[in-house]
Design a protein around this motif. Structure first.
Motif, PDB file in Angstrom:
ATOM      1  N   ALA B 911       2.674  44.717  12.057  1.00 44.43           N
ATOM      2  CA  ALA B 911       3.006  45.105  13.430  1.00 44.43           C
ATOM      3  C   ALA B 911       2.134  46.273  13.872  1.00 44.43           C
ATOM      4  N   PHE B 912       1.984  47.224  12.972  1.00 40.84           N
ATOM      5  CA  PHE B 912       1.173  48.390  13.310  1.00 40.84           C
ATOM      6  C   PHE B 912      -0.262  47.984  13.608  1.00 40.84           C
ATOM      7  N   ILE B 913      -0.781  47.150  12.731  1.00 43.48           N
ATOM      8  CA  ILE B 913      -2.169  46.743  12.888  1.00 43.48           C
ATOM      9  C   ILE B 913      -2.355  45.937  14.172  1.00 43.48           C
ATOM     10  N   ALA B 914      -1.330  45.142  14.469  1.00 44.92           N
ATOM     11  CA  ALA B 914      -1.388  44.355  15.700  1.00 44.92           C
ATOM     12  C   ALA B 914      -1.149  45.221  16.933  1.00 44.92           C
ATOM     13  N   GLY B 915      -0.904  46.516  16.699  1.00 48.19           N
ATOM     14  CA  GLY B 915      -0.705  47.415  17.831  1.00 48.19           C
ATOM     15  C   GLY B 915       0.678  47.326  18.445  1.00 48.19           C
ATOM     16  N   GLU B 916       1.581  46.619  17.777  1.00 46.68           N
ATOM     17  CA  GLU B 916       2.951  46.573  18.310  1.00 46.68           C
ATOM     18  C   GLU B 916       3.592  47.947  18.149  1.00 46.68           C
ATOM     19  N   PRO B 917       4.341  48.372  19.157  1.00 48.93           N
ATOM     20  CA  PRO B 917       4.941  49.723  19.086  1.00 48.93           C
ATOM     21  C   PRO B 917       5.858  49.878  17.879  1.00 48.93           C
ATOM     22  N   LYS B 918       6.458  48.802  17.487  1.00 45.89           N
ATOM     23  CA  LYS B 918       7.388  48.846  16.366  1.00 45.89           C
ATOM     24  C   LYS B 918       6.721  49.321  15.076  1.00 45.89           C
ATOM     25  N   GLY B 919       5.387  49.146  15.019  1.00 49.60           N
ATOM     26  CA  GLY B 919       4.653  49.622  13.839  1.00 49.60           C
ATOM     27  C   GLY B 919       4.738  51.120  13.640  1.00 49.60           C
ATOM     28  N   GLN B 920       5.057  51.838  14.717  1.00 41.39           N
ATOM     29  CA  GLN B 920       5.188  53.306  14.619  1.00 41.39           C
ATOM     30  C   GLN B 920       6.262  53.737  13.645  1.00 41.39           C
ATOM     31  N   VAL B 921       7.145  52.796  13.334  1.00 38.16           N
ATOM     32  CA  VAL B 921       8.223  53.125  12.401  1.00 38.16           C
ATOM     33  C   VAL B 921       7.655  53.662  11.085  1.00 38.16           C
ATOM     34  N   LEU B 922       6.444  53.225  10.758  1.00 37.10           N
ATOM     35  CA  LEU B 922       5.802  53.684   9.516  1.00 37.10           C
ATOM     36  C   LEU B 922       5.386  55.138   9.620  1.00 37.10           C
ATOM     37  N   HIS B 927      13.208  58.562   8.414  1.00 34.05           N
ATOM     38  CA  HIS B 927      14.052  58.921   9.543  1.00 34.05           C
ATOM     39  C   HIS B 927      15.281  59.661   9.041  1.00 34.05           C
ATOM     40  N   SER B 928      15.285  60.951   9.276  1.00 33.70           N
ATOM     41  CA  SER B 928      16.452  61.736   8.871  1.00 33.70           C
ATOM     42  C   SER B 928      17.580  61.472   9.853  1.00 33.70           C
ATOM     43  N   LEU B 929      18.764  61.874   9.467  1.00 34.39           N
ATOM     44  CA  LEU B 929      19.915  61.649  10.343  1.00 34.39           C
ATOM     45  C   LEU B 929      19.767  62.383  11.661  1.00 34.39           C
ATOM     46  N   GLU B 930      19.240  63.595  11.566  1.00 31.34           N
ATOM     47  CA  GLU B 930      19.062  64.335  12.820  1.00 31.34           C
ATOM     48  C   GLU B 930      18.103  63.609  13.749  1.00 31.34           C
ATOM     49  N   ASP B 931      17.078  63.053  13.139  1.00 30.44           N
ATOM     50  CA  ASP B 931      16.123  62.291  13.928  1.00 30.44           C
ATOM     51  C   ASP B 931      16.838  61.107  14.594  1.00 30.44           C
ATOM     52  N   LEU B 932      17.618  60.409  13.814  1.00 28.95           N
ATOM     53  CA  LEU B 932      18.251  59.188  14.319  1.00 28.95           C
ATOM     54  C   LEU B 932      19.236  59.445  15.452  1.00 28.95           C
ATOM     55  N   VAL B 933      19.888  60.586  15.433  1.00 28.54           N
ATOM     56  CA  VAL B 933      20.853  60.825  16.505  1.00 28.54           C
ATOM     57  C   VAL B 933      20.239  61.599  17.668  1.00 28.54           C
ATOM     58  N   SER B 934      18.943  61.879  17.574  1.00 25.70           N
ATOM     59  CA  SER B 934      18.341  62.673  18.642  1.00 25.70           C
ATOM     60  C   SER B 934      18.261  61.850  19.926  1.00 25.70           C
ATOM     61  N   GLU B 935      18.142  62.555  21.021  1.00 27.76           N
ATOM     62  CA  GLU B 935      18.309  61.900  22.313  1.00 27.76           C
ATOM     63  C   GLU B 935      17.134  61.019  22.761  1.00 27.76           C
ATOM     64  N   ASP B 936      15.946  61.608  22.745  1.00 27.27           N
ATOM     65  CA  ASP B 936      14.820  60.914  23.388  1.00 27.27           C
ATOM     66  C   ASP B 936      14.196  59.894  22.444  1.00 27.27           C
ATOM     67  N   TRP B 937      14.787  58.761  22.422  1.00 27.41           N
ATOM     68  CA  TRP B 937      14.353  57.726  21.504  1.00 27.41           C
ATOM     69  C   TRP B 937      13.496  56.682  22.216  1.00 27.41           C
ATOM     70  N   SER B 938      13.640  56.617  23.495  1.00 24.40           N
ATOM     71  CA  SER B 938      13.094  55.478  24.243  1.00 24.40           C
ATOM     72  C   SER B 938      11.609  55.234  23.979  1.00 24.40           C
ATOM     73  N   ALA B 939      10.877  56.324  23.661  1.00 25.35           N
ATOM     74  CA  ALA B 939       9.437  56.158  23.486  1.00 25.35           C
ATOM     75  C   ALA B 939       9.066  55.493  22.160  1.00 25.35           C
ATOM     76  N   ARG B 940      10.058  55.233  21.316  1.00 24.56           N
ATOM     77  CA  ARG B 940       9.708  54.848  19.945  1.00 24.56           C
ATOM     78  C   ARG B 940       9.139  53.445  19.784  1.00 24.56           C
ATOM     79  N   GLY B 941       9.636  52.535  20.573  1.00 24.03           N
ATOM     80  CA  GLY B 941       9.141  51.174  20.388  1.00 24.03           C
ATOM     81  C   GLY B 941       9.854  50.414  19.292  1.00 24.03           C
ATOM     82  N   TYR B 942      10.849  51.018  18.719  1.00 24.84           N
ATOM     83  CA  TYR B 942      11.714  50.300  17.771  1.00 24.84           C
ATOM     84  C   TYR B 942      13.089  50.936  17.896  1.00 24.84           C
TER      85      TYR B 942
END
Ligand SMILES: Cc1ncc(COP(=O)(O)O)c(C=O)c1O
Ligand SMILES: Cc1ncc(COP(=O)(O)O)c(C=O)c1O
Ligand SMILES: O=C([O-])O
Lengths: 990, 990
Positions: B911-922, B927-942
């Motif tokens: 996915a990353f190589i194909a440029g899919e936003p979901k590849g950013q997960v790598l 992903h710490s818990l604080e990260d996961l509950v943080s507000e501004d998630w929309s930009a993540r692509g996954y």
């Protein structure tokens, strides 16, 4: 307060006092903290605080003449002292005594990661299911084992011991007949201690116990045909080792069922891995002990009894049942099912008083099965059977002058010496030459039971004891001719087919399984568990260490007295110390739970009254605020429960008490009172109440659950009570184990001593014999002796000077919290104006005013989980409230974190009431991780952050509820209480 | 495979074999699983598999003549056997021998919840910081303790022992002078074993060790003035108990500093709680042992040595340092700092070879301080000082004929018997009458050291030994006159002021602190740790239990031989078993880490060559693929490292080897080869390589880190190696302890036996003395004896028939995983076509092809944390790769979960190589818990779900990284490696 400094921190210059003082570790607040807390509340020192808290007529401050240094043993001294005592027990002997107690191997991975793990042993009964999924899963496994092996669909999550389980079966049978069938039949080959407990339990209801010899089938059937027979209990395999045939068992069941009686079978789980399950023969109830699944004998307990029933009895089964339900997000989740059956709801209408059971030991047994799996268990059972049969062959050979009296067997042989020797001679030979204990049935008959620990060498020794063959190996023909369990008695179904029993067989896998379960549970290792009435104090490592020493574990309850000198010394000294602490004259250690203590105490009272010719006295006055076990226990003693009112300020309505006492004076037997009251208050008039009862011919029973506010300041005896139980698992540091074990000795005034329970198999070494002794209240002579070293060590390490500080600091902690909280919440019965300005060691937060505005106490309880805390006691003693008891072991920082959390929640309540969307956080609590990462959050009205980390300290340390709020109704409507559903739970991605 | 069934599951009919077989618990896959796995790979049975895997000339299958039943002891048998051995040690004696080893009390809460907790002892070195924050915090506490007490700003996270720490100090001083200053001065009152290690370490560099008597200050200063002096080491307090004055110490420092030499001080942490810190007198380096902070003496180890330095040396300090940095979200987080200093980067340019250290014991010591706090520690120290002084007063009184030779003291007295008795007589009296061990300095002088465990009764007994006063209590004047540490030597600053040392003093608080730390770390209790080259196998409970038995713990390394019969028996038998397993003739147990083993082996080789008159031979050939410790160790032996190439198929370039051997034949000393290779391959040509070396006059050193693929199939000895170290903490089940302890005995062929290391204080009981013995390589005669029962038990429980299956199943597991993974990833050096169709016990996933497309190996490593796994070994032996070693203890389900995770990650890479936003997960992983509950998630692509629960099994069991990805560069640029920053970490809400 100077005294506190001295107790807390030993002076390096005082060489007599070890520096590893226990008080410093047991008590939460430092002297500096104490000074600060006192100041917050407007006190100069602890003395002033205590004096203004405890009414002067209550405060006695009698010096505690404990058998330990005044300032208590240091921790290392304690361990050394304990080792010396322990080594006085003869523990390397092989105990083949049997009778419900067998050698077993506790797998080391389970020992270290469960029995020795504070994450497991410090947790509470799983009443808050969202933070108890681990032990709930384990208890569901236990129920599944029981259901699988007995063949009956519904099993509970443990009872106290086999004897009381049999008692429950009898009473269930009796009650099912609406108390019309007043006869109960037992096989003469039921374990002797079980018979004794049945006698005890039958007595209050005038149930006629009829013993039959089941080997005379026709006679037996004749007896069973009587329509007055409520049920029958047989032991399978029997205490002599023999196994009743399927035909006989079926015929019993048929006859019983024809008259709507119940057929109960006491059985053995190890045998059942090979043996046809009792369900196949029409058993309605199967019960027994799970001890031999990894739990040390421990001189009699604690062990988990099991109890399973046919489908139609599923709402009659006593004790706690784990069931599968769903959480708010539709994810399968576990919780205690059908709680409305239990005494805390049904009170004197309950058919059982059982409350704390044996969860920790049930979990050991369950995990023993998880680790061994069906094959592993069968391997063990097959070897036991094979060795027993080889020995039987030897004894039946021409090389022996003895014979076997039981025609068949699993692990037990009863050997008739045929006059060619005496039991005494054989037992001596076994002990002296081979270091083995056998059991003398009578002068000419001995019995023995083999078990998991029996080795080839043991077998050789046994052959040598019973034959004169020098070449014993000929009996031990291995390989082809190894005895195989007879088809006629064998089961052929698959057992323990659930994946959980077929997955975790490597140590690595088992370790991870235990770790996973543990990590789903909140315990004292995570945070304060401020449960009012439960006293969740420190269970210290030093106290806990001896529990897994073989010196205490490998002792059979029926081992000869001269082999248990260590236990004798420990139990006697504990009894004397408890006498000093309580102001009583005698102690019985037999009751193994608070409810059992109540039952025993009331039975002792009734026996005393009977001995005075007043057996008609059967009225028991009980305040409406009492714990549910009080009325339930009284009812089980055949007593008539008469409630006594409480006043609006929380205190006992003395005039109502007088009224009732007067009204029932001819039949008044007792009053049951909790002190300090279940509201956490020192009632000043208590001694008047006692006087009223005594004047009206009654006895005073004090429920000692709140003893943690009394130690060293006052005592039940000093106050004038006649009998009191002591929840050792509250005040005296025995851990709650996730729902047991408990320990609840009763203390009595001298006139009641002759009535304390006896034991039918062995003499109680710490007591004087008496013709008035009541029969046993439990299977084992001393209740749960294996956990008594905990209380012993606690008392000896705190010492005379330290122990009162447990009570003082417990009250300081409670009052400090209350002082901070009362600016935000109403505290029940407490106000500056009323006579109650202080609480004792616990206080009640009143949330009822929010109910009409839509916020329930349970919302607060669940939201506290998001703050990392276990909720305080919910709805007891007053619905719509939370009762907070911090105990002395919590430090200031933790008290403040809890108070801060409650204050923050207050803000959320206000938001809810104001209709702010953010108030919904209360209704959706607790927020599981799956909930927090779920997609559609926008409708919530509060952020994920606010849900998960409402206060800053949580980012550093927070317990995460593994599931969201449970749906109780769903589970009770769709009762499911064995394992296959665990798999659903595990795999469901809902 | 039939054989496997037999080993795995004992036949109930075979009464000789206990049913609690260890093999079933140690080995992951059941026989059924094995059959399935073999089928997956196209094999009929295990024999076929092994034969096609191990080259025929390598496969020896010599029967292992172990001293245990063929199928191994059962678990309970093992514990009984162990207890028998243990009881042969005289462990109830009070050891006042001192010399760096003191009685101490391990607080029970730390014993149970740290030292006995698999969550702590099974974790690996915290190279993956995001899932190691707990032990990193604890090690930072350790560093803070060291820094606080020594007064120097930078401390490391432990070294192996005091002797090697002193060696490091000397070499640091020497290297700082660019090897120009070739003299090193030591105080004659340095512990004797330290001197011996310094001799060893000085030898390869021709450093001249000069011993001075510091009581002749002028003479001493004269010696120190020599500009050739690189540095000086004094002991403070000295081995005789005396304390050098501040003036003297300052004068030494001044003189040294004037010539740019370094002043090193060996000190004692307990003394330092009262004593002026060495930093005050200009010390550049302070080192010593932290043993007496709660760690059992254990016959010499494992204990954590400490090492602190002045600011300017902070990038020269040997070993690991924990430092504070930030995570991706700017939250403070800990990780190992300045790793580029270490041998795995610098190789033969490294100034130390230390790799595994003593993390577990450093953590015990750190938590001992957390629990006691500054007051608690000082109380202990004050009492020790007071008692020592009382005893000194008695000895200096008219009631004694003896005198004290040290003018001042903290805990140690050196007593001159003045010809009025003999050391022998005094030692005998102490032992026989009072059960105490003292130390004989010579025939007329004895010494003794008091410690935390010394009681008033001990003191009385000591007074009785040394005086003829019958009323000894007069010397023990308590209260007012209790001796107070002299102002002249005392420190007056506050120590351990960080809140962490002033918060957790109740047991409840301590329990929660330990629990919180543990819950932030991933260990084997969570999931597989598939670290190639590290062999993270089961550390079983039975193996671990004896570690905390006093029979093994309470033994001083210099206790008389006749008191350590148990250890003697255990160590001798272990040596014989290891000889059998390795095909060697002799063993030295002294090296206490792999790197120490390498160093020792090479020194033994050089000593051998020297004895043949070939001391000029100093070239060591090392393949480029070697572990960094190999070249570093060779360099520390003064050898010239010559690299040897590897071929593209991963195997050693034999022709290059020949070339180099030929080129250096006149100076060839040795080759160092890892086998199976660090690529996890069985190189077929290995014996040829050995031949080449031998023919050119060199010796063959085999790095035994990969021994887990050899046991029972082949052996270093059989292959023709001359010496090999055995990482007991890999192949032989010693846990990694979060970065130590280790154990790495070397095995040697007979010609090298005379060169094995000796010990200067005691004779090595398991060895023959020889004039060729090299000096000690570590402080204690047998390395880390307290953990040797683990390997002993492992070998004895697996037995001759079981042990080879460890290797076979380890290889089966690795090849099974590889078979599944090779459809998704390139496996390095493995292909159907090449000669390497199989790996041995580990394999390398090649991720280099993704690098240019933006995905780094570290992204995969971090993303694996989100799947609940510790990453495989990253970038060793090949950058851009992950090396996977599952070991035999993992079961099929876990192997599959890991493989499934890697396959899922492959999708994310695509996915990353194909440029899919979901590849950013790598890139955002973990992903710490604080990260996961943080507000501004929309930009993540996954989604959060995809981040947290990418596979279904995770919902049931997942480890949560407590912080997000670490920023290494930030931390190294802003080095911060003591505690105050922990507080920041804790409180920062960033
Ligand atoms: C006041 C009171 N009485 C009795 C009991 C019953 O004790 P147990 O659970 O040990 O049976 C409890 C238990 O919480 C209690 O709080
Ligand atoms: C191949 C190899 N050699 C040597 C060592 C060093 O061993 P130690 O860390 O015990 O010093 C290691 C450690 O991982 C290794 O993998
Ligand atoms: O167990 C209780 O009901 O508190």
């Amino acid at each position: 307060s100077l005294q506190y400094e001295k107790i807390y921190r030993p002076d390096p210059k005082m060489l007599d006092r070890p520096l590893d003082s226990f008080a410093r570790r047991h008590l939460g607040p430092s002297p500096k903290n104490v000074a600060y807390m006192l100041k917050t509340m407007g006190y100069e020192d602890l003395d002033g605080f205590v004096n203004s808290l405890v009414p002067p007529d209550i405060l006695k401050k009698r010096p505690l003449l404990l058998e330990a240094p005044a300032e208590g043993f240091g921790e290392q001294e304690m361990l050394e002292h304990m080792e010396q005592i322990a080594n006085k027990n003869k523990y390397k002997v092989k105990n083949l005594i049997g009778k419900g107690y067998y050698g077993t191997i506790l797998p080391p991975v389970i020992q270290r990661n469960l029995l020795e793990s504070p994450e497991w042993y410090t947790s509470y009964t799983p009443y808050q299911p969202e933070i108890s999924q681990g032990r709930l899963e384990s208890l569901l496994n236990f129920q599944t084992v029981i259901s699988d092996l007995t063949g009956l669909p519904v099993a509970n999550a443990s009872l106290l011991d086999e004897g009381t389980a049999a008692g429950e079966a009898m009473l269930l049978s009796y009650n099912l007949s609406r108390r019309k069938k007043t006869k109960y039949v037992i096989d003469s080959r039921v374990h002797p201690q079980t018979k004794s407990v049945l006698l005890t339990r039958a007595h209050p209801f005038d149930i006629e116990l009829i013993e039959i010899d089941t080997s005379h089938v026709e006679n037996a059937l004749e007896v069973l045909k009587d329509p007055k027979v409520a049920g029958c209990l047989v032991q399978y395999p029997a205490t002599d080792g023999s196994i009743l045939s399927g035909e006989v068992l079926s015929s019993f069941a048929e006859v019983l069922h024809a008259n709507k009686g119940l057929f109960s079978v006491a059985s053995d789980l190890m045998a059942l891995t090979l043996l046809k399950p009792p369900a196949d023969f029409g058993a309605d109830i199967v019960l027994g002990s799970s001890q031999r699944f990894g739990v040390p004998m421990g001189f009699g307990g604690p062990h988990a009894a099991f109890f399973s029933v046919v489908e139609k009895l599923n709402r009659k089964i006593p004790g706690r049942i784990v069931g599968v339900s769903k959480d708010r997000l539709n994810k399968p989740a576990l919780r205690l099912a059908l709680q409305t059956r239990e005494q805390h709801i049904k009170r004197d209408k309950a058919t059982s008083n059982i409350c704390t059971a044996q969860a920790l030991l049930a979990n050991v047994a369950a995990n023993y099965c998880v680790y061994h799996g069906p094959e592993g268990l069968k391997d063990i059972a097959e070897r036991i059977y094979g060795m027993t049969t080889i020995l039987a062959n030897a004894i039946q050979s021409k090389f022996s002058k003895f014979s076997i009296s039981n025609k068949n067997w699993f692990d037990t042989l009863t050997i008739d010496l045929n006059g060619n020797s005496s039991s005494k001679a054989i037992l001596n030979k076994a002990l002296e030459k081979y270091n083995m204990n056998l059991f003398a049935v009578d002068e000419n008959i001995v019995s023995l039971s083999l078990d998991e620990t029996t080795t080839r060498e043991d077998l050789v020794n046994l052959v040598k004891i019973f034959t004169d063959s020098s070449d014993v190996t000929k009996f031990i023909s291995e390989g082809n001719e190894f005895p195989v369990f007879p088809k006629q008695y064998a089961r052929f179904d698959k057992i323990l087919t659930d994946p959980v029993f077929n997955t975790h067989h490597s140590e690595t896998a088992m370790l991870r399984y235990l770790h996973r379960l543990q990590s789903r549970d909140l315990s004292l290792a995570n945070s304060m568990i401020p449960l009012g009435s439960c006293t969740m104090k420190l269970n210290s490592t030093v106290e806990m260490m001896p529990i897994t020493w073989p010196q205490f574990g490998n002792i059979h309850p029926f081992q000869p007295v001269d082999q248990v000198e260590g236990y004798k010394e420990l139990l006697s000294s504990l009894e004397r110390d408890l006498c000093t602490i309580t102001g009583f004259d005698g102690i019985s250690l037999q009751p193994n739970s608070g409810a059992q203590g109540e039952y025993t105490g009331l039975r002792v009272i009734r026996s005393y009254l009977e001995s005075k010719g007043e057996s008609h006295r059967d009225v028991c006055l009980i305040p409406v605020s009492a714990h549910g076990t009080n009325p339930a226990s009284a009812a089980m003693c055949g007593m008539k429960v008469v409630p006594v009112n409480c006043l609006t300020d929380g205190s006992l309505d003395l005039s109502d008490l007088k009224l009732q006492a007067d009204k029932y004076k001819d039949n008044l037997a007792a009053v049951m009172i909790t002190y300090p009251s279940t509201y956490g208050l020192f009632e000043p008039g208590i001694q008047n109440a006692f006087k009223v009862i005594h004047e009206n011919g009654g006895q005073v029973y004090l429920d000692g659950a709140n003893m943690n506010a009394q130690v060293g300041l006052t005592s039940p005896g000093d106050l004038g009570a006649d009998v009191c139980h002591l929840n050792l698992h509250k005040t005296f540091s025995i851990p709650h184990g996730g729902g047991g074990p408990a320990g609840a000795p009763i203390g009595v005034k001298s006139h009641l001593i002759p009535h304390l329970p006896k034991h039918d198999v062995v003499d109680i070494v710490t007591a004087v014999k008496s013709e008035y002794s009541i029969d046993s209240v439990g299977s084992a002579p001393y209740g749960n002796p294996l956990v008594l070293p905990i209380s012993y060590a606690y008392i000896k390490m705190m010492g005379r000077e330290g122990l009162p500080f447990s009570s003082v600091i417990a009250m300081l902690n409670a009052n400090y919290m209350m002082t901070r909280l009362k600016n935000h919440y109403n505290i029940l019965f407490i106000s500056q104006e009323s006579k109650n300005r202080h609480c004792a060691h616990e206080f009640i937060i009143d949330l009822r005013e929010y109910k009409k505005k839509g916020v329930e106490a349970i919302d607060v309880a669940k939201r506290l989980q998001d703050y990392g805390f276990h909720a305080p006691t919910l709805a007891f003693p007053v619905p719509g409230t939370l009762m907070v008891e911090p105990t002395e072991s919590e430090n200031l920082e933790e008290l403040d974190r809890f108070v801060d959390s409650m204050i923050a929640i207050k803000g959320e309540i206000e938001a809810f009431i104001a209709g702010e969307p953010k108030g919904q956080v209360l209704k959706n609590a607790p927020h599981s991780l799956e909930d927090l990462v779920s997609e559609d959050w926008s409708a919530r009205g509060y952020t994920r952050e606010e849900a998960a980390f409402p206060l800053a300290f949580l980012k550093n340390n927070k317990f995460w509820p593994p599931v969201a709020r449970l749906d109780d109704a769903y589970g009770d409507m769709n009762l499911m209480c064995t394992c296959p559903s665990v798999l659903e739970v595990a795999n469901d991605d809902a």
